[in-house]
Structures are given as structure tokens and as C-alpha cells.
Design a protein around this motif. Structure first.
Motif, mmCIF file in Angstrom:
data_model
loop_
_atom_site.group_PDB
_atom_site.id
_atom_site.type_symbol
_atom_site.label_atom_id
_atom_site.label_comp_id
_atom_site.label_asym_id
_atom_site.label_seq_id
_atom_site.Cartn_x
_atom_site.Cartn_y
_atom_site.Cartn_z
ATOM 1 N N PHE A 1 1.291 -1.302 0.146
ATOM 2 C CA PHE A 1 -0.074 0.211 0.027
ATOM 3 C C PHE A 1 1.195 1.391 -0.057
ATOM 4 O O PHE A 1 0.542 2.258 -0.925
ATOM 5 N N GLY A 2 1.698 1.427 0.846
ATOM 6 C CA GLY A 2 2.632 2.196 1.089
ATOM 7 C C GLY A 2 3.812 2.457 -0.380
ATOM 8 O O GLY A 2 4.023 4.467 -0.997
ATOM 9 N N GLY A 3 3.612 1.627 -1.316
ATOM 10 C CA GLY A 3 4.408 2.107 -2.306
ATOM 11 C C GLY A 3 3.486 2.425 -3.929
ATOM 12 O O GLY A 3 3.577 3.530 -4.355
ATOM 13 N N ALA A 4 2.326 1.657 -3.156
ATOM 14 C CA ALA A 4 1.198 2.708 -4.215
ATOM 15 C C ALA A 4 0.769 3.753 -3.967
ATOM 16 O O ALA A 4 0.703 4.488 -4.922
ATOM 17 N N MET A 5 0.418 3.930 -2.783
ATOM 18 C CA MET A 5 0.368 5.084 -2.228
ATOM 19 C C MET A 5 1.500 6.439 -2.905
ATOM 20 O O MET A 5 1.701 7.358 -3.090
ATOM 21 N N GLY A 6 2.857 6.530 -2.704
ATOM 22 C CA GLY A 6 3.808 6.886 -2.613
ATOM 23 C C GLY A 6 3.869 7.039 -4.132
ATOM 24 O O GLY A 6 4.673 8.143 -4.454
ATOM 25 N N LEU A 7 3.651 6.169 -4.963
ATOM 26 C CA LEU A 7 3.781 6.530 -7.006
ATOM 27 C C LEU A 7 2.325 7.261 -7.351
ATOM 28 O O LEU A 7 2.885 7.658 -8.300
ATOM 29 N N SER A 8 1.253 6.967 -6.626
ATOM 30 C CA SER A 8 0.123 7.538 -7.504
ATOM 31 C C SER A 8 -0.409 8.905 -5.807
ATOM 32 O O SER A 8 -0.809 7.813 -5.149
ATOM 33 N N ARG A 9 -0.606 10.148 -5.949
ATOM 34 C CA ARG A 9 -0.866 10.764 -5.438
ATOM 35 C C ARG A 9 -2.675 10.895 -5.224
ATOM 36 O O ARG A 9 -3.099 11.142 -4.401
ATOM 37 N N ARG A 10 -2.921 10.405 -6.011
ATOM 38 C CA ARG A 10 -4.582 10.068 -6.331
ATOM 39 C C ARG A 10 -5.027 8.993 -5.059
ATOM 40 O O ARG A 10 -6.205 9.482 -4.740
ATOM 41 N N LEU A 11 -4.220 8.426 -5.693
ATOM 42 C CA LEU A 11 -4.579 6.789 -4.294
ATOM 43 C C LEU A 11 -3.981 7.528 -3.054
ATOM 44 O O LEU A 11 -5.106 6.805 -2.144
#
Length: 299
Positions: free
Chosen positions: A116-126
């Protein structure tokens, strides 16, 4: 003329032999393994190991001299005797149960946090979508989760491991997001100039640059995993170090309470040292001010 040529050949051969003899020690010195640099912090590390032992010795003296009340602060020798009377097999079961819960919960929680942290770090929308909920859940105390998990999952191992995973999740997730967002923009622009694919940009620039902060979050999550494990075992457990704490409190045995606390401290330090060693190996490529150098002494 033949004599002159033979004399010239002998002179050149003698000169070559002299050069070879002079180069031989140099080659041997070059191939010799360089000695390992001395650790400038060796004395301080030894002192760091002696310090807690000296503290325990001081407590022993103060209790034996009746300066500290023995019914509130038991002597370390009394604590050691209590742990010895528990028996090796019984004590090993308590330590093993707590360690397995921490290992399973930390593994699950940190794996989900990295995802989750990797996805949120790469996507500001997420990140904008999930961050408010995660921050609200992070503020819930560990004991507040216990009755909910007991209602949902019963009193088996599932609620204990889930509670440990919750404790490990949030600091790791936060550190992953902060680590990726904290990467120098110039490094990202350099990757874009070299036309790296998104996957290559992540694996070659974003991930290595954010690893130091990720390991900091992992170590913080591991310490919280031990804390949440104790909270779970205080409520519903028949074995484990948290159970020993609860049993010592209910039976009025401070020696058992302090014994469980000392075991938790030792296990927490051991697990953190293992993770710190892994961090040093993974991040051995760094050249930072914190890394010791053979030409630079510690201050």
C-alpha cells in the motif's frame, strides 16, 4: 663484435633480473590482503553492553541494602531465580508463542504496508484517497482493537496475529510513502532524461533512494509489533510473555512481572539487531556521514 653482443646480452639479462627482484616484493605487497580497519567505537560498544549490567548490579545492591522496597522492585537475582524455577521447557513455550505471533504479525503487516505504501507513494490520487482513513485508523489505541477482534475472530491465534499486524502496518506504510516522496527530484529527472521505463525508474532510482527510510519504518514497526503483542496477550492468552505479565499482576508477583519485562527487552533488542544487520548489508553501497571510514575517526 660477438663478444660485445654477448656482453650486452649479459648486461641486459642482469638488469632484467635486478628489476624482477625489485618488483617481486612489490607484487607480493600488492597481493597481500589489507588489514581490516580498526573500529573506533569498539570501546563505546563494550561500554554499551556493560551499562545495563551495571544498572542491574546497582539495583541488586540497593534492594539488598533495603533502600528500594523488595515487594515493589525485586532484586535481579530474585528475578533470575523466578525464571529458573519456571523451567526451561515452560519458559521456552512462552517465549516461542510470543515470538511466533510477532514474526507472523510483523511479516503480514509489513508486507501489506510495503504494498500500500508503494502504491500511495507512486500515485498521489491513491494517496489522497486512502491517507485520511489510514491516519484515522493509526490513531486508534492498541487496546481499543482487542474487543473488536475478539468479537470478530474469537480467542484463537487469529486476533492476536491480526493485532500485531495492525501495529506493524502503519509505521512501515508511512515510511514507505515518505521515502518515495522524499527522493531528490534531480534523480527522477535524470532517469526521465535517460528514458527509463516506469518500472526501471522505480527499481533503479526510487526504491534504492527510499530504502534507508523504509528500513527505519521497518525497525519502528517491529518494536510496535512487540508492544501490540503484549496488548493482545494481556487480554486473551494462555501462554506468552504477555500472559506472564498478566499472571504476575493477578497473583501479586513483581518478580514474574519484571522477569517478563526483561525477556521482552532482550527479545526486542535481539530482533532489532537482526534487522539492523540486514539493513547494513542491503545498504552497504551508501557513503554517508554515518558510515565509518578507515581514514576518519569517530568523534
Amino acid at each position: 663484435m660477438a663478444t660485445d653482443e654477448s656482453l650486452g646480452l649479459q648486461h641486459r639479462s642482469h638488469t632484467t633480473d635486478e628489476h624482477a627482484r625489485h618488483r617481486a616484493p612489490q607484487a607480493a605487497d600488492a597481493t597481500r590482503v589489507a588489514p581490516r580497519p580498526r573500529d573506533p567505537l569498539k570501546r563505546w560498544r563494550i561500554a554499551g553492553l556493560i551499562l545495563p549490567l551495571a544498572f542491574l548490579a546497582a539495583i541488586e545492591v540497593l534492594v539488598r541494602a533495603s533502600v528500594l522496597p523488595a515487594h515493589l522492585v525485586p532484586a535481579p537475582s530474585t528475578i533470575a531465580e523466578t525464571l529458573w524455577q519456571l523451567g526451561g521447557e515452560r519458559l521456552a513455550r512462552h517465549i516461542g508463542a510470543s515470538s511466533m505471533r510477532v514474526l507472523a504479525g510483523f511479516g503480514i503487516g509489513s508486507a501489506l504496508a510495503l504494498l500500500f505504501g508503494g502504491a500511495m507513494g507512486l500515485s498521489r490520487r491513491l494517496d489522497a484517497l486512502l491517507d485520511p482513513a489510514f491516519q484515522a485508523l493509526r490513531a486508534i489505541p492498541s487496546l481499543a482493537w482487542v474487543p473488536i477482534l475478539l468479537l470478530w475472530m474469537g480467542i484463537d491465534e487469529a486476533p492476536k496475529i491480526t493485532l500485531v499486524a495492525i501495529g506493524a502496518f502503519f509505521p512501515v506504510q508511512l515510511s514507505v510513502v515518505a521515502g518515495i516522496r522524499g527522493v531528490d527530484r534531480k534523480l527522477i529527472e535524470l532517469g526521465e532524461v535517460n528514458r527509463l521505463s516506469p518500472r526501471a525508474l522505480f527499481t533503479r532510482i526510487l526504491l534504492p533512494a527510499s530504502l534507508p527510510q523504509i528500513f527505519t519504518g521497518l525497525r519502528t514497526g517491529l518494536s510496535l509489533a512487540w508492544m501490540f503483542m503484549v496488548a493482545a496477550e494481556l487480554i486473551a492468552a494462555t501462554r506468552g510473555l504477555g500472559y506472564l505479565l498478566s499472571d504476575g499482576r493477578e497473583t501479586g508477583r513483581p518478580d514474574l512481572v519484571f522477569g517478563a519485562i526483561l525477556l521482552l527487552a532482550l527479545l526486542g533488542k535481539l530482533s532489532d539487531s537482526i534487522l539492523k544487520t540486514i539493513e547494513a548489508r542491503v545498504l552497504s553501497w551508501r557513503d554517508t556521514a554515518d558510515e565509518p571510514s578507515s581514514s576518519r575517526g569517530a568523534r
